[in-house]
Write a protein that holds these residues in place. Structure first.
Motif, mmCIF file in Angstrom:
data_model
loop_
_atom_site.group_PDB
_atom_site.id
_atom_site.type_symbol
_atom_site.label_atom_id
_atom_site.label_comp_id
_atom_site.label_asym_id
_atom_site.label_seq_id
_atom_site.Cartn_x
_atom_site.Cartn_y
_atom_site.Cartn_z
ATOM 1 N N SER A 127 1.023 -1.092 -0.061
ATOM 2 C CA SER A 127 0.056 -0.120 -0.034
ATOM 3 C C SER A 127 0.862 1.190 -0.126
ATOM 4 O O SER A 127 1.590 1.292 1.184
ATOM 5 C CB SER A 127 -0.919 0.002 1.255
ATOM 6 O OG SER A 127 -1.748 1.306 1.281
ATOM 7 N N ALA A 128 0.916 1.870 -0.984
ATOM 8 C CA ALA A 128 1.493 3.229 -0.994
ATOM 9 C C ALA A 128 1.161 4.274 -0.009
ATOM 10 O O ALA A 128 1.950 4.777 0.460
ATOM 11 C CB ALA A 128 1.492 4.056 -2.515
ATOM 12 N N THR A 169 2.091 7.201 5.281
ATOM 13 C CA THR A 169 1.494 7.621 6.573
ATOM 14 C C THR A 169 1.586 6.830 7.797
ATOM 15 O O THR A 169 1.350 7.369 8.796
ATOM 16 C CB THR A 169 -0.127 7.859 6.149
ATOM 17 O OG1 THR A 169 -0.629 6.512 5.974
ATOM 18 C CG2 THR A 169 -0.230 8.935 5.103
ATOM 19 N N ALA A 170 1.970 5.580 7.524
ATOM 20 C CA ALA A 170 1.991 4.467 8.746
ATOM 21 C C ALA A 170 3.416 3.790 8.782
ATOM 22 O O ALA A 170 3.195 2.723 9.205
ATOM 23 C CB ALA A 170 0.773 3.840 8.626
ATOM 24 N N ARG A 171 4.215 4.335 8.535
ATOM 25 C CA ARG A 171 5.628 3.761 8.582
ATOM 26 C C ARG A 171 6.607 4.719 9.117
ATOM 27 O O ARG A 171 6.577 5.917 9.188
ATOM 28 C CB ARG A 171 6.146 3.069 7.287
ATOM 29 C CG ARG A 171 5.114 2.044 6.555
ATOM 30 C CD ARG A 171 5.457 0.862 7.368
ATOM 31 N NE ARG A 171 6.804 0.326 7.156
ATOM 32 C CZ ARG A 171 7.443 -0.289 6.226
ATOM 33 N NH1 ARG A 171 6.802 -0.425 5.171
ATOM 34 N NH2 ARG A 171 8.649 -0.812 6.282
ATOM 35 N N LEU A 224 4.539 6.917 12.217
ATOM 36 C CA LEU A 224 3.892 6.267 13.180
ATOM 37 C C LEU A 224 4.058 6.875 14.601
ATOM 38 O O LEU A 224 3.171 6.931 15.401
ATOM 39 C CB LEU A 224 4.427 4.568 13.219
ATOM 40 C CG LEU A 224 3.738 3.860 12.263
ATOM 41 C CD1 LEU A 224 4.301 2.510 12.481
ATOM 42 C CD2 LEU A 224 2.169 3.699 12.534
ATOM 43 N N TRP A 225 5.524 7.267 14.834
ATOM 44 C CA TRP A 225 5.782 8.058 16.039
ATOM 45 C C TRP A 225 4.841 9.407 16.279
ATOM 46 O O TRP A 225 4.284 9.421 17.555
ATOM 47 C CB TRP A 225 7.337 8.215 16.076
ATOM 48 C CG TRP A 225 7.845 7.161 16.636
ATOM 49 C CD1 TRP A 225 8.428 6.191 15.622
ATOM 50 C CD2 TRP A 225 8.181 6.288 17.734
ATOM 51 N NE1 TRP A 225 9.042 5.037 16.036
ATOM 52 C CE2 TRP A 225 9.067 5.437 17.598
ATOM 53 C CE3 TRP A 225 7.823 6.683 19.094
ATOM 54 C CZ2 TRP A 225 9.394 4.547 18.579
ATOM 55 C CZ3 TRP A 225 8.220 5.915 20.292
ATOM 56 C CH2 TRP A 225 9.112 4.930 19.805
ATOM 57 N N TRP A 240 11.305 3.216 -5.455
ATOM 58 C CA TRP A 240 12.130 1.881 -5.058
ATOM 59 C C TRP A 240 12.567 2.196 -3.594
ATOM 60 O O TRP A 240 12.487 1.076 -2.869
ATOM 61 C CB TRP A 240 13.343 2.201 -5.980
ATOM 62 C CG TRP A 240 14.488 0.981 -5.546
ATOM 63 C CD1 TRP A 240 14.358 -0.215 -5.843
ATOM 64 C CD2 TRP A 240 15.558 1.578 -4.941
ATOM 65 N NE1 TRP A 240 15.504 -0.762 -5.239
ATOM 66 C CE2 TRP A 240 16.100 0.243 -4.873
ATOM 67 C CE3 TRP A 240 16.052 2.580 -4.316
ATOM 68 C CZ2 TRP A 240 17.447 0.145 -3.956
ATOM 69 C CZ3 TRP A 240 17.390 2.515 -3.471
ATOM 70 C CH2 TRP A 240 18.148 1.405 -3.528
ATOM 71 N N TRP A 241 12.694 3.654 -3.290
ATOM 72 C CA TRP A 241 13.224 3.588 -1.699
ATOM 73 C C TRP A 241 12.356 3.196 -0.700
ATOM 74 O O TRP A 241 12.657 2.572 0.187
ATOM 75 C CB TRP A 241 13.897 4.919 -1.727
ATOM 76 C CG TRP A 241 14.408 5.414 -0.560
ATOM 77 C CD1 TRP A 241 15.280 4.624 0.301
ATOM 78 C CD2 TRP A 241 14.224 6.536 0.397
ATOM 79 N NE1 TRP A 241 15.861 5.340 1.456
ATOM 80 C CE2 TRP A 241 15.007 6.682 1.329
ATOM 81 C CE3 TRP A 241 13.554 7.707 0.104
ATOM 82 C CZ2 TRP A 241 15.433 7.626 2.429
ATOM 83 C CZ3 TRP A 241 13.562 8.792 0.794
ATOM 84 C CH2 TRP A 241 14.641 8.547 2.093
ATOM 85 N N LEU A 242 11.338 3.727 -0.921
ATOM 86 C CA LEU A 242 9.946 3.398 0.142
ATOM 87 C C LEU A 242 9.631 1.899 -0.045
ATOM 88 O O LEU A 242 9.206 1.365 1.086
ATOM 89 C CB LEU A 242 8.840 4.470 -0.086
ATOM 90 C CG LEU A 242 9.029 5.810 0.241
ATOM 91 C CD1 LEU A 242 7.654 6.640 0.381
ATOM 92 C CD2 LEU A 242 9.811 6.071 1.713
ATOM 93 N N ASN A 243 9.757 1.176 -0.915
ATOM 94 C CA ASN A 243 9.416 -0.276 -1.340
ATOM 95 C C ASN A 243 10.768 -0.865 -0.837
ATOM 96 O O ASN A 243 10.339 -2.040 -0.601
ATOM 97 C CB ASN A 243 8.887 -0.299 -2.734
ATOM 98 C CG ASN A 243 7.295 -0.168 -3.033
ATOM 99 O OD1 ASN A 243 6.399 -0.733 -2.488
ATOM 100 N ND2 ASN A 243 7.120 1.115 -3.340
#
Length: 398
Positions: A47-48, A53-55, A59-60, A390-393
């Protein structure tokens, strides 16, 4: 006057109409980056939106917004990761938006980030336009947008919010709006530890301005109107300088009181994350360790080239006589990012707010024909979009 010298533009240079080309170009680059992330993530069954938003730090921030301070994680090696390490302005805004809309805390963080990124782009334009003219302002925004880690500008992180506050504070200094500059610097200090850079810029410009006024008043026969004008600027300037450090100082003092450790409380919190300031020793050792084998040696060489490029760009900024406040701000951001003792993979995104470093590149683009500069920016935008996806995945920003 050469094109490398400071140009004075009208006070209205920051109007939305004047900034429209820069903002439209910025929005197009960010839309391309988000599209690439969506497509890449779908191909990997991820999920992009979750990645945005949730990594990681997002999250913190949402946990602070939802639960307040006091949450911590104790790692097997004994390290304690406390959410007190995260400054409060972003989670405050997330909580406020959640309270007045149906958005979740994560959704609110994404909306705040998107709006803040546009405000940041506008602020970058305003500063560059004020110093070098409108065309340079547009190019500066586009160069900032196509940075390899530009995808962070669209994440529920605090980089975009901080850059917006920093850029507009610097613009306020450039235009003599000292109280506004101090208030924005105070808010920047509530956003990230690097808010110290904005405070330093406001103070450096303020002191330099006091010195100039003092010299004008002690001249042999200063014009009376100049003396009166200098006197009228004293109170707003002093108030702006007093306001600037209140945000960062207030939060650090609160953390010290909350932890019962006084002024050292926030440093202890950062130590729990193994983060600190060691003058760059740990980073230098990290780079040196890359040369223990051939494949990693290439990465080490790349890091050395990257640091050398940053230093060279800063030297160019000095040689091009950027205003003192920009040089001080950029110098402190560079020092804090490169001399931190941990999270070496985060350094590229920690440098995102150092946008004055990009002004020499923006000026180089202005010397090209419009068609050629558009081609260069377009190619960089595609490369940035692909790298961000690529980086975020992959490993993503810690």
């Amino acid at each position: 006057m050469t094109d490398l010298e400071t140009r004075v533009t009208p006070p209205g240079s920051a109007t939305p109409r004047r900034a429209a080309p820069a903002l439209l170009g910025y929005a197009a680059v960010r839309a391309l980056g988000l599209l690439a992330l969506v497509l890449w993530s779908a191909a990997r069954d991820k999920s992009a939106y979750t990645l945005l938003t949730a990594r990681w730090d997002a999250l913190w921030y949402t946990r602070v917004a939802e639960l307040g301070y006091g949450y911590e994680v104790r790692l097997p090696n004994g390290d304690v990761h406390s959410n007190l390490a995260f400054f409060p302005l972003l989670p405050w805004l997330e909580r406020l938006l959640h309270a007045v809309t149906p958005l979740s805390y994560a959704d609110a963080g994404f909306v705040v980030s998107l709006l803040a990124s546009l405000a940041a782009a506008w602020g970058v334009f305003a500063v560059a336009d004020r110093v070098y003219g409108r065309r340079a302002g547009v190019c500066a925004v586009l160069v900032w947008a196509v940075l390899p880690v530009g995808i962070v500008q669209s994440m529920a992180y605090s980089e975009s919010l901080f850059t917006a506050l920093a850029a507009w504070s610097l613009y306020a200094v450039l235009t003599g709006r000292w109280v506004t500059a101090g208030a924005l610097a105070s808010l920047a200090g509530l956003t990230r530890p690097v808010g110290l850079a904005v405070v330093a810029a406001v103070w450096a410009a303020g002191v330099a301005s006091f010195v100039r006024d003092r010299k004008a008043q002690t001249a042999d026969t200063p014009p009376r109107r100049e003396v009166r004008a200098a006197g009228a600027r004293v109170a707003p300037r002093a108030l702006g300088m007093l306001l600037a450090p209140l945000g960062a100082a207030g939060y650090v003092l609160w953390v010290g009181h909350h932890t019962g450790k006084g002024l050292l409380g926030y440093l202890d919190v950062q130590a729990g994350w193994r983060n600190g300031f060691d003058g760059g020793y740990a980073f230098a050792r990290f780079v040196a360790e890359k040369f223990t084998s051939f494949p990693s040696a290439l990465a080490g060489l790349g890091l050395i080239v990257g640091v050398a490029l940053l230093v060279w760009l800063y030297v160019v900024c000095v040689r091009q006589r950027q205003p003192l406040e920009l040089l001080v701000y950029t110098g402190v951001v560079l020092a804090l990012a490169l001399c931190a003792s941990s999270y070496f993979g985060s350094k590229p995104r920690l440098l995102l707010p150092a946008f004055p470093l990009l002004l020499p590149l923006a000026l180089a683009l202005t010397r090209l024909r419009t068609s050629r500069s558009a081609l260069v920016v377009g190619c960089l935008a595609v490369a940035s979009a692909g790298y961000g996806a690529w980086w975020l995945n992959g490993s993503g920003p810690p």
